[in-house]
Design a protein around this motif. Structure first.
Motif, PDB file in Angstrom:
ATOM      1  N   TYR A  75       0.747  -1.293   0.036  1.00  0.00           N
ATOM      2  CA  TYR A  75      -0.023   0.222  -0.011  1.00  0.00           C
ATOM      3  C   TYR A  75       0.944   1.413  -0.067  1.00  0.00           C
ATOM      4  O   TYR A  75       2.104   1.064   0.437  1.00  0.00           O
ATOM      5  CB  TYR A  75      -1.118   0.046   1.228  1.00  0.00           C
ATOM      6  CG  TYR A  75      -0.312   0.215   2.498  1.00  0.00           C
ATOM      7  CD1 TYR A  75       0.034   1.232   3.199  1.00  0.00           C
ATOM      8  CD2 TYR A  75       0.020  -0.952   3.225  1.00  0.00           C
ATOM      9  CE1 TYR A  75       0.666   1.274   4.287  1.00  0.00           C
ATOM     10  CE2 TYR A  75       0.796  -0.904   4.394  1.00  0.00           C
ATOM     11  CZ  TYR A  75       1.099   0.157   4.988  1.00  0.00           C
ATOM     12  OH  TYR A  75       1.622   0.473   5.998  1.00  0.00           O
ATOM     13  N   ARG A  76       0.417   2.403  -0.282  1.00  0.00           N
ATOM     14  CA  ARG A  76       1.050   3.528  -0.500  1.00  0.00           C
ATOM     15  C   ARG A  76      -0.107   4.761  -0.513  1.00  0.00           C
ATOM     16  O   ARG A  76      -1.058   4.526  -1.433  1.00  0.00           O
ATOM     17  CB  ARG A  76       1.936   3.530  -1.854  1.00  0.00           C
ATOM     18  CG  ARG A  76       2.636   4.865  -2.138  1.00  0.00           C
ATOM     19  CD  ARG A  76       3.567   4.913  -3.283  1.00  0.00           C
ATOM     20  NE  ARG A  76       4.046   6.305  -3.315  1.00  0.00           N
ATOM     21  CZ  ARG A  76       3.855   7.244  -3.943  1.00  0.00           C
ATOM     22  NH1 ARG A  76       2.628   7.376  -4.367  1.00  0.00           N
ATOM     23  NH2 ARG A  76       4.416   8.426  -4.410  1.00  0.00           N
ATOM     24  N   TYR A  77       0.019   5.799   0.138  1.00  0.00           N
ATOM     25  CA  TYR A  77      -0.641   6.912   0.088  1.00  0.00           C
ATOM     26  C   TYR A  77       0.110   8.232   0.457  1.00  0.00           C
ATOM     27  O   TYR A  77       1.190   8.033   1.215  1.00  0.00           O
ATOM     28  CB  TYR A  77      -1.938   6.717   0.915  1.00  0.00           C
ATOM     29  CG  TYR A  77      -1.705   6.468   2.325  1.00  0.00           C
ATOM     30  CD1 TYR A  77      -1.581   7.433   3.474  1.00  0.00           C
ATOM     31  CD2 TYR A  77      -1.991   5.110   2.978  1.00  0.00           C
ATOM     32  CE1 TYR A  77      -1.492   7.154   4.796  1.00  0.00           C
ATOM     33  CE2 TYR A  77      -1.397   4.675   4.202  1.00  0.00           C
ATOM     34  CZ  TYR A  77      -1.329   5.836   5.205  1.00  0.00           C
ATOM     35  OH  TYR A  77      -1.146   5.574   6.572  1.00  0.00           O
ATOM     36  N   ILE A  78      -0.502   9.370   0.325  1.00  0.00           N
ATOM     37  CA  ILE A  78      -0.136  10.515   0.599  1.00  0.00           C
ATOM     38  C   ILE A  78      -0.943  11.373   1.675  1.00  0.00           C
ATOM     39  O   ILE A  78      -2.243  11.117   1.517  1.00  0.00           O
ATOM     40  CB  ILE A  78       0.057  11.425  -0.402  1.00  0.00           C
ATOM     41  CG1 ILE A  78       1.234  10.712  -1.563  1.00  0.00           C
ATOM     42  CG2 ILE A  78       0.586  12.992  -0.134  1.00  0.00           C
ATOM     43  CD1 ILE A  78       1.309  11.718  -2.827  1.00  0.00           C
ATOM     44  N   ILE A  79      -0.365  11.816   2.722  1.00  0.00           N
ATOM     45  CA  ILE A  79      -1.160  12.286   3.538  1.00  0.00           C
ATOM     46  C   ILE A  79      -0.671  13.541   4.343  1.00  0.00           C
ATOM     47  O   ILE A  79       0.562  13.702   4.255  1.00  0.00           O
ATOM     48  CB  ILE A  79      -1.505  11.224   4.896  1.00  0.00           C
ATOM     49  CG1 ILE A  79      -2.744  11.642   5.743  1.00  0.00           C
ATOM     50  CG2 ILE A  79      -0.409  10.892   5.791  1.00  0.00           C
ATOM     51  CD1 ILE A  79      -3.181  10.749   6.611  1.00  0.00           C
TER      52      ILE A  79
END
Length: 747
Positions: free
Chosen positions: A397-401
């Motif tokens: 998984y990968r996300y920007i926050i």
């Protein structure tokens, strides 16, 4: 009246050109002007000022017509009446009033159908706006709505051909721009959901989901997608004011069917946008990238929880590490609702809208990938559906926050840019031969291991432009249709059977190779790919009805059903049974006091034990035969039309006479022709034949209805109490319905 012909631009131009040529040497210069340049003089404020009533009569009816003077009307401005001097007493009208401004009397003119004194105020008046009214209520209670205020063009209103008020009669502003306090709800999804109960599409009700139209001009019209069929339907209305135009733009909204640009600063017309982690006008300096890999081995069947994606996450990518039989599932943590691959849902590649954002779900070579730009308003739970209890499941998984929303104790935060665009493959050649073109396809690659990943990891603004090259330079040979074998027929009989086959357009290349190309390159008619087969009538079949209730409530009875052939008498298979025995239960109405008639011992009458009246009369004999005669009862029911022992009424009269002693014996006793001994001798009856399996065929053919019983002269051996009891039993016995048949028992 006037008759107007339809106007045709081309005919009009041809007519003008013809007229121009004919009148070339005639001085009609007015015909040489351009008919489409409307440089005409301005119309008068009141057109009737320049035309009298006589002139208007000439316009309406022709040369010579004038105002009618044969009679006078109460108000000459109500209708324009005209007549010709040749026939002054014949007046005509087109039921219309004279033009406003027409003089109707000295110092007066016609105005709106009335003859009025001339007034300067009746000259053309341009309109002007009234003051703005107060703003109305907001279209939404939270999450950015719209409110309006209006004004009217009545200060003064335009009159006598005056100009309308310039500008619009309404204006609006944003209101209730704060996010809703509860968990996020998609405003467009709510509007689609309201149509579930009453909007039918193709005569069927559906569960409607939100849908964003591909045409930007139609995104403020309410389109919804069926959950059952994936079909898109127009709900024949605009979305409510305040609905977001697109799921890719979290701020621009729809107002009266038009998309209004709104910046992230909540200002109409603003061009401010968010950075990657949601900071309005930001420079990504507060953004953090979170990445990780999670592996679990299932221990039991059912959903297996892997990890959480927190609220506020953007540019989310979830991907399997390698091909596996497991299925990816996503659940909204706030509501518990599965937004992907819930129960009884097939896993397939698709684009869908859930939680107010757009998701892309892709299955390629058994590797699942899920992507959304977000932002997530609620946390989501990532799960898998294992197919066995031994295969390990690994998800990346990968996300920007935003840095303020990074989960605590998270050691998977990365900041450097580790992805780049790289050449992935070439597109298919535009032509199969004789030279075509193809372009490069770029994919996103991780710099460390050069492994291709989802394109959402790379910056779309840095994607290189495609490179073009020539391909398939060999000469073309004539393509041919190639057919394969027909598949098996879909039916064995009936009128719906068909079979199909594969038909391809093949281009033969060098060295015995070939390739399939588009069918447009093959000449001649395409061979058929579908044909009927096995179109023969299906064999007839028996049709059976439902079993009836048992003929008795206790004891031995019979159940019946209707058996018919679907097509006349063409059924060749064995006919299903139409009768079968039944036994609801033993009868326990009263204790058995023995048989009430000597006929009860006749085995040929055992079939009547299923009737309550007879069972009570012959309870002892029937109870003895209840076990041994069950098969015979079934056989008797099947041959009911052949096996008859007289009508029920005749049998009951015979048995009643036996019980009450009312046979010929009483008559003979009166004559004194018989003695008691003689009677005993005459009442001796040979035992009836016993039924057995050896003579079952004979039993089936036996027709008791035509069998003559010997004349019986019986003297009652019962006492009076027994006779009374038997008479009561017979009354119950006679209530049953028996088939009628002839009886030759002599009474």
């Amino acid at each position: 009246g006037l008759q107007y012909e339809p106007f045709n631009d081309m005919n009009h131009m041809n007519h003008l050109e013809c007229t121009r040529l004919i009148l070339h040497h005639i001085s009609y210069d007015c015909l040489l002007d351009d008919p489409f340049k409307h440089d005409w003089p301005q119309l008068p404020e009141l057109p009737g000022i320049n035309y009298s009533m006589d002139e208007q009569c000439r316009f309406d009816f022709g040369v010579g017509y004038k105002i009618c003077t044969s009679f006078r009307t109460f108000d000459p401005c109500k209708q324009l009446w005209c007549s010709h001097p040749d026939n002054p007493y014949f007046c005509k009208t087109k039921k219309g009033p004279p033009l406003d401004g027409t003089e109707c009397a000295p110092g007066k003119w016609c105005y709106k159908g009335h003859c009025m004194w001339k007034n300067a105020n009746q000259v053309k008046q341009d309109g002007a706006w009234s003051a703005w009214r107060k703003y109305g209520s907001c279209s939404r209670s939270c999450g950015t709505g719209v409110r309006f205020r209006t004004r009217q063009c009545n200060n003064p209103a335009p009159s006598n051909g005056g100009q309308d008020c310039p500008g619009v009669n309404y204006e609006y502003q944003l209101c209730n721009i704060d996010d809703c306090p509860k968990h996020f709800e998609d405003f467009r999804a709510q509007q689609c959901q309201l149509r579930n109960s009453h909007f039918e599409y193709q005569n069927t009700r559906h569960h409607w989901l939100p849908y964003e139209h591909s045409d930007a001009n139609k995104r403020c019209h309410l389109y919804c997608q069926s959950k059952e069929t994936d079909e898109v339907a127009y709900m024949k209305q605009l979305v409510h004011d305040g609905t977001r135009c697109s799921y890719k733009d979290p701020y621009s909204i729809c107002v009266r069917g038009e998309c209004v640009k709104v910046g992230c600063d909540r200002e109409i017309g603003s061009s401010k946008v968010e950075d990657k982690c949601g900071v309005c006008g930001g420079d990504n300096s507060h953004c953090r990238t979170v990445k990780g890999t999670f592996t679990r081995v299932p221990k039991k069947a059912g959903y297996l929880k892997m990890f959480l994606i927190p609220p506020g996450a953007r540019h989310v990518i979830i991907q399997e590490h390698e091909a596996s039989p497991q299925i990816l599932a996503i659940k909204n943590q706030a509501t518990g609702h599965y937004i992907l691959n819930g129960k009884e849902e097939d896993a397939r590649s698709r684009r869908f809208i859930e939680m107010g954002v757009e998701w892309d779900y892709l299955i390629e070579d058994d590797v699942e990938t899920l992507h959304t730009d977000g932002p997530l308003h609620d946390a989501v739970v990532v799960l898998i559906i294992p197919k066995d209890n031994e295969t390990r499941s690994t998800l990346m998984y990968r996300y920007i926050i935003h840095e303020d929303s990074v989960p605590l104790n998270n050691n998977n935060v990365i900041q450097e840019d580790t992805y780049e665009w790289a050449l992935k493959s070439w597109t298919q050649c535009s032509r199969p031969c004789a030279g075509g073109f193809q372009e490069t396809k770029y994919g996103c690659r991780k710099k460390g291991d050069n492994k291709m990943v989802h394109k959402g990891n790379c910056d779309i603004s840095k994607k290189p432009k495609p490179i073009r090259r020539m391909c398939n330079l060999q000469d073309c040979t004539q393509p041919q249709w190639i057919t394969e074998e027909w598949e098996h027929c879909t039916k064995t009989c009936g009128s719906l059977g068909h079979q199909i086959r594969t038909v391809r357009c093949v281009q033969f290349l060098h060295e015995g190779t070939n390739r399939s190309i588009h069918s447009m390159y093959c000449s001649g008619e395409k061979p058929e790919i579908r044909r009927p087969c096995n179109r023969v009538p299906c064999p007839a079949q028996w049709r059976t009805g439902a079993w009836s209730e048992c003929s008795v409530s206790c004891g031995e009875g019979v159940m019946r059903r209707l058996v018919t052939c679907r097509i006349g008498d063409q059924c060749t298979s064995e006919k299903p049974e139409s009768h079968r025995p039944c036994r609801p239960g033993p009868c326990h109405d009263e204790p058995c006091g023995g048989d009430k008639s000597i006929f009860c011992q006749m085995e040929v009458l055992a079939r009547y034990c299923s009737i309550p009246g007879y069972n009570k009369l012959c309870c002892e004999s029937c109870s003895k035969r209840s076990g041994t005669f069950a098969p015979l009862l079934h056989e008797a029911a099947k041959t009911e039309e052949e096996l008859r022992f007289g009508s029920a009424s005749q049998l009951l009269e015979t048995l009643s006479a036996s019980v009450n002693g009312t046979l010929k014996v009483s008559q003979l006793h009166q004559q004194g022709s018989l003695s008691q001994g003689q009677f005993s001798k005459q009442t001796t009856t040979p035992p009836p034949r016993k039924l057995n399996t050896e003579n079952s065929k004979t039993q089936k053919r036996l027709k008791l209805g035509t069998r003559n019983l010997p004349a019986m002269k019986i003297h009652s051996l019962w006492n009076e109490d027994a006779a009374k009891d038997a008479s009561w039993q017979l009354e119950s016995f006679q209530e049953s319905q028996w088939p009628t048949a002839s009886s030759e028992v002599e009474r």
